[in-house]
Design an enzyme around this catalytic site. Structure first.
Site, PDB file in Angstrom:
ATOM      1  N   ASP A   1      28.323 -26.551 -70.532  1.00  0.00           N
ATOM      2  CA  ASP A   1      27.885 -26.929 -71.887  1.00  0.00           C
ATOM      3  C   ASP A   1      28.900 -27.800 -72.610  1.00  0.00           C
ATOM      4  O   ASP A   1      29.051 -27.732 -73.831  1.00  0.00           O
ATOM      5  CB  ASP A   1      27.574 -25.665 -72.731  1.00  0.00           C
ATOM      6  CG  ASP A   1      26.592 -24.760 -72.024  1.00  0.00           C
ATOM      7  OD1 ASP A   1      25.682 -25.287 -71.358  1.00  0.00           O
ATOM      8  OD2 ASP A   1      26.745 -23.524 -72.102  1.00  0.00           O
TER       9      ASP A   1
ATOM     10  N   THR B   1      28.782 -19.273 -60.867  1.00  0.00           N
ATOM     11  CA  THR B   1      27.431 -19.560 -60.412  1.00  0.00           C
ATOM     12  C   THR B   1      27.455 -19.689 -58.883  1.00  0.00           C
ATOM     13  O   THR B   1      28.510 -19.557 -58.254  1.00  0.00           O
ATOM     14  CB  THR B   1      26.843 -20.800 -61.121  1.00  0.00           C
ATOM     15  OG1 THR B   1      25.442 -20.884 -60.799  1.00  0.00           O
ATOM     16  CG2 THR B   1      27.538 -22.090 -60.713  1.00  0.00           C
TER      17      THR B   1
ATOM     18  N   LYS C   1      27.689 -32.682 -71.094  1.00  0.00           N
ATOM     19  CA  LYS C   1      27.478 -33.586 -69.943  1.00  0.00           C
ATOM     20  C   LYS C   1      26.234 -34.451 -70.152  1.00  0.00           C
ATOM     21  O   LYS C   1      26.239 -35.642 -69.869  1.00  0.00           O
ATOM     22  CB  LYS C   1      27.329 -32.764 -68.638  1.00  0.00           C
ATOM     23  CG  LYS C   1      28.581 -31.972 -68.291  1.00  0.00           C
ATOM     24  CD  LYS C   1      28.376 -31.101 -67.074  1.00  0.00           C
ATOM     25  CE  LYS C   1      27.461 -29.934 -67.288  1.00  0.00           C
ATOM     26  NZ  LYS C   1      27.971 -28.890 -68.202  1.00  0.00           N
ATOM     27  N   GLY C   2      25.155 -33.802 -70.665  1.00  0.00           N
ATOM     28  CA  GLY C   2      23.899 -34.539 -70.874  1.00  0.00           C
ATOM     29  C   GLY C   2      24.120 -35.737 -71.774  1.00  0.00           C
ATOM     30  O   GLY C   2      23.676 -36.850 -71.481  1.00  0.00           O
TER      31      GLY C   2
ATOM     32  N   HIS D   1      21.009 -29.471 -70.098  1.00  0.00           N
ATOM     33  CA  HIS D   1      21.773 -30.630 -70.568  1.00  0.00           C
ATOM     34  C   HIS D   1      21.003 -31.287 -71.714  1.00  0.00           C
ATOM     35  O   HIS D   1      19.889 -31.773 -71.502  1.00  0.00           O
ATOM     36  CB  HIS D   1      21.977 -31.636 -69.425  1.00  0.00           C
ATOM     37  CG  HIS D   1      22.723 -31.048 -68.264  1.00  0.00           C
ATOM     38  ND1 HIS D   1      22.817 -31.665 -67.040  1.00  0.00           N
ATOM     39  CD2 HIS D   1      23.420 -29.894 -68.153  1.00  0.00           C
ATOM     40  CE1 HIS D   1      23.537 -30.898 -66.224  1.00  0.00           C
ATOM     41  NE2 HIS D   1      23.907 -29.825 -66.879  1.00  0.00           N
TER      42      HIS D   1
HETATM   43  P1  GDP Z   1      25.777 -29.768 -71.122  1.00  0.00           P
HETATM   44  O1  GDP Z   1      25.165 -28.584 -70.457  1.00  0.00           O
HETATM   45  O2  GDP Z   1      27.178 -30.000 -70.709  1.00  0.00           O
HETATM   46  O3  GDP Z   1      24.935 -31.008 -71.021  1.00  0.00           O
HETATM   47  O4  GDP Z   1      25.845 -29.404 -72.681  1.00  0.00           O
HETATM   48  P2  GDP Z   1      24.693 -28.727 -73.582  1.00  0.00           P
HETATM   49  O5  GDP Z   1      23.669 -29.747 -73.858  1.00  0.00           O
HETATM   50  O6  GDP Z   1      24.266 -27.434 -72.987  1.00  0.00           O
HETATM   51  O7  GDP Z   1      25.514 -28.350 -74.887  1.00  0.00           O
HETATM   52  C1  GDP Z   1      26.176 -29.313 -75.625  1.00  0.00           C
HETATM   53  C2  GDP Z   1      25.612 -29.296 -77.061  1.00  0.00           C
HETATM   54  O8  GDP Z   1      26.448 -30.067 -77.897  1.00  0.00           O
HETATM   55  C3  GDP Z   1      24.245 -29.941 -77.178  1.00  0.00           C
HETATM   56  O9  GDP Z   1      23.539 -29.301 -78.204  1.00  0.00           O
HETATM   57  C4  GDP Z   1      24.558 -31.386 -77.558  1.00  0.00           C
HETATM   58  O10 GDP Z   1      23.498 -32.014 -78.258  1.00  0.00           O
HETATM   59  C5  GDP Z   1      25.747 -31.186 -78.441  1.00  0.00           C
HETATM   60  N1  GDP Z   1      26.732 -32.282 -78.446  1.00  0.00           N
HETATM   61  C6  GDP Z   1      27.148 -33.074 -77.420  1.00  0.00           C
HETATM   62  N2  GDP Z   1      28.153 -33.872 -77.829  1.00  0.00           N
HETATM   63  C7  GDP Z   1      28.374 -33.576 -79.131  1.00  0.00           C
HETATM   64  C8  GDP Z   1      29.309 -34.037 -80.108  1.00  0.00           C
HETATM   65  O11 GDP Z   1      30.166 -34.861 -79.843  1.00  0.00           O
HETATM   66  N3  GDP Z   1      29.243 -33.465 -81.353  1.00  0.00           N
HETATM   67  C9  GDP Z   1      28.329 -32.509 -81.676  1.00  0.00           C
HETATM   68  N4  GDP Z   1      28.352 -32.012 -82.897  1.00  0.00           N
HETATM   69  N5  GDP Z   1      27.420 -32.062 -80.789  1.00  0.00           N
HETATM   70  C10 GDP Z   1      27.464 -32.573 -79.532  1.00  0.00           C
HETATM   71  P1  IMO Z   2      25.241 -26.381 -67.849  1.00  0.00           P
HETATM   72  O1  IMO Z   2      24.904 -27.333 -66.738  1.00  0.00           O
HETATM   73  C1  IMO Z   2      26.866 -22.491 -69.112  1.00  0.00           C
HETATM   74  C2  IMO Z   2      26.704 -19.293 -66.116  1.00  0.00           C
HETATM   75  C3  IMO Z   2      25.832 -18.161 -66.615  1.00  0.00           C
HETATM   76  C4  IMO Z   2      26.500 -16.973 -65.935  1.00  0.00           C
HETATM   77  C5  IMO Z   2      26.913 -17.553 -64.576  1.00  0.00           C
HETATM   78  C6  IMO Z   2      25.939 -17.241 -63.447  1.00  0.00           C
HETATM   79  O2  IMO Z   2      24.245 -26.373 -68.956  1.00  0.00           O
HETATM   80  O3  IMO Z   2      26.641 -26.561 -68.295  1.00  0.00           O
HETATM   81  P2  IMO Z   2      23.537 -18.185 -62.854  1.00  0.00           P
HETATM   82  O4  IMO Z   2      22.249 -18.139 -63.636  1.00  0.00           O
HETATM   83  O5  IMO Z   2      24.007 -19.552 -62.541  1.00  0.00           O
HETATM   84  O6  IMO Z   2      23.496 -17.301 -61.658  1.00  0.00           O
HETATM   85  O7  IMO Z   2      24.609 -17.517 -63.855  1.00  0.00           O
HETATM   86  O8  IMO Z   2      26.983 -18.962 -64.765  1.00  0.00           O
HETATM   87  N1  IMO Z   2      26.089 -20.629 -66.136  1.00  0.00           N
HETATM   88  C7  IMO Z   2      26.241 -21.502 -67.138  1.00  0.00           C
HETATM   89  N2  IMO Z   2      26.887 -21.389 -68.311  1.00  0.00           N
HETATM   90  N3  IMO Z   2      26.256 -23.651 -68.774  1.00  0.00           N
HETATM   91  C8  IMO Z   2      25.634 -23.782 -67.588  1.00  0.00           C
HETATM   92  O9  IMO Z   2      25.091 -24.939 -67.153  1.00  0.00           O
HETATM   93  C9  IMO Z   2      25.582 -22.668 -66.707  1.00  0.00           C
HETATM   94  N4  IMO Z   2      25.042 -22.458 -65.487  1.00  0.00           N
HETATM   95  C10 IMO Z   2      25.366 -21.215 -65.150  1.00  0.00           C
HETATM   96  O10 IMO Z   2      25.863 -18.056 -68.021  1.00  0.00           O
HETATM   97  O11 IMO Z   2      27.676 -16.637 -66.618  1.00  0.00           O
HETATM   98 MG    MG Z   3      24.288 -26.757 -70.979  1.00  0.00          MG
END
Ligand code: GDP
Ligand code: IMO
Ligand code: MG
Length: 423
Positions: A13, A238, A16-17, A41
């Protein structure tokens, strides 16, 4: 030309997206190479806001090809819905989305088993996303998996499903669940598969051609380094390898084509699920990070655990992935702090120790060493030029860069594609 890989440098989180969506505009092909719909993402751009789970987040560049490589495991219903969501938003997929027939499929019993294993572990549970990830990869490595290719021939599929249900139903019954009926499983899965079938095609020739004809390939890592099955905080990890090098197994791209490895790191740290987290915050500072950063899971909606930035972790990520660059995200979330701490390393019993020195028990005991920096207390939201950042924000970024020894090439200042500083 070259392959650029983007990986999460923390526990997932990291944004990356968002970064992939930015980089996709200068890419010809975007490929995912591991994980499943445990990934979430978020992409925010002119098409809208999208939680991407399986299709590469770079799919919004309609001139580029989007590929789901063999290392990805697929929940067919989630994939079907994602295709629908994108088409509804006006993103054309025909002729540019390709899915490897080697991808393993998450079966209904995998999701049940995921839940049952977690229940059985009780307090010692991993805190999985409940999407069936561990059981699907376990079946893959123990030669019990069912792949997309098996769906192409119904007789093969039926016989494999029957073989699996023979074993899986015994386990389900023993654990108090109802057995699954082959006809129902088949009917439901084929309903989804029939929608996906036009995109299923061996992708290796495409990837090999692209990696030798000057195309710009962008590989999208999922999750984060410390969820890696080998190098993360096992067993709180994971089931796939998150490392940049997993691209070779998960897509077929040869390792010597990789020229750039970008680690995405949030300007603080979060983690979802159980497991050690040395810089975790339980105070009001943590609350501010969660609320201002909207730290609730994209896939499960769970509250993410907050903590200060940890350079010990990112140095390890840099070391074993050969990071060439860092993208620092969510800087704006720190805007209101008077003081911000950076973890510069760990100590145990007064001695300096490193992440790789021990297991989860060791990591739950280490004490972070902090450097205190003054905050900037002014908005950085949406800033696109380095010079426009407040001085203390620049100092914070320089300190991180100095501690890790890798260039920070992107600084994200908001969720939208436009809110980014390219250094
Ligand atoms: P990922 O799994 O790595 O793609 O990340 P996620 O999408 O799960 O979580 C990142 C969150 O932060 C999302 O809600 C994005 O929209 C938000 N986000 C990404 N970059 C920024 C930033 O620079 N500032 C803020 N405030 N939010 C961001
Ligand atoms: P992105 O790509 C945050 C974590 C789960 C749990 C562990 C195992 O959005 O960054 P699983 O369902 O994979 O067997 O769970 O891994 N986990 C993540 N946490 N972001 C993710 O993906 C995750 N993918 C798995 O919360 O602790
Ligand atoms: Mg994520």
């Amino acid at each position: 030309m070259a392959v650029t890989i983007v990986i999460g440098a923390q526990w997932g989180d990291e944004g990356k997206g968002k970064i992939i969506d930015c980089l996709a505009d200068s890419s010809d092909l975007i490929v995912r190479f591991h994980g499943g719909n445990n990934a979430g993402h978020t992409v925010v751009n002119k098409f809208g806001k999208f939680p991407m789970h399986l299709i590469p987040s770079g799919v919004f560049n309609q001139k580029a090809k989007a590929i789901i490589g063999n290392g990805v495991i697929l929940d067919l219903e989630v994939l079907e819905n994602e295709i629908k969501m994108l088409e509804k938003a006006g993103v054309k997929l025909n002729g540019r989305l390709y899915i490897s027939p080697r991808c393993h499929v998450i079966m209904p019993y995998h999701k049940l088993l995921d839940r049952l294993y977690e229940q059985a572990k009780g307090k010692g549970k991993t805190g999985t996303t409940g999407k069936g990830i561990g059981p699907t990869y376990a079946d893959k490595v123990s030669y019990n998996g069912i792949r997309l290719a098996d769906f192409l021939d119904k007789a093969t599929f039926k016989s494999k499903l029957a073989g699996q249900l023979l074993i899986k139903n015994k386990i389900l019954i023993a654990l108090g669940e109802k057995p699954l009926k082959a006809e129902l499983v088949e009917k439901e899965l084929y309903r989804c598969f029939n929608k996906i079938r036009p995109f299923v095609k061996e992708v290796l020739p495409l990837l090999l051609d692209a990696s030798s004809n000057g195309s710009r390939i962008l590989a999208e890592g999922a999750h984060g380094m410390f969820l890696d099955n080998d190098w993360g905080t096992y067993p709180f990890v994971t089931a796939s390898n998150v490392l940049a090098s997993a691209i070779t197994a998960g897509s077929g791209i040869p390792p010597q084509k990789i020229k750039r490895v970008i680690g995405i790191a949030k300007a603080y740290t979060t983690r979802v699920g159980q497991g050690p987290f040395p810089t975790e915050l339980f105070d009001n500072n943590g609350e501010i990070l969660v609320e201002k950063g909207n730290e609730y899971g994209t896939t499960t909606g769970r509250r993410r655990r907050p903590g200060w930035f940890d350079t010990e972790l990112i140095r390890f990520t840099a070391k074993i992935n050969g990071l060439t660059d860092i993208a620092l995200t969510k800087l704006d979330v720190l805007d209101e702090f008077k003081e911000i701490k950076i973890c510069t390393g760990y100590k145990l019993g007064g001695r300096k120790v490193h992440y790789e020195d021990g297991d989860v028990n060791f990591l739950s005991k280490v004490k972070p060493v902090y450097k205190r920096l003054s905050g900037w207390r002014t908005s950085t939201r949406g800033i696109t030029r380095l010079n426009d950042l407040p001085l203390n924000a620049k100092k914070y970024i320089s300190e991180i860069e100095k501690q890790i020894g890798v260039k920070i090439s992107f600084i994200s200042t908001g969720e939208d594609r436009k809110e980014i500083i390219k250094v």
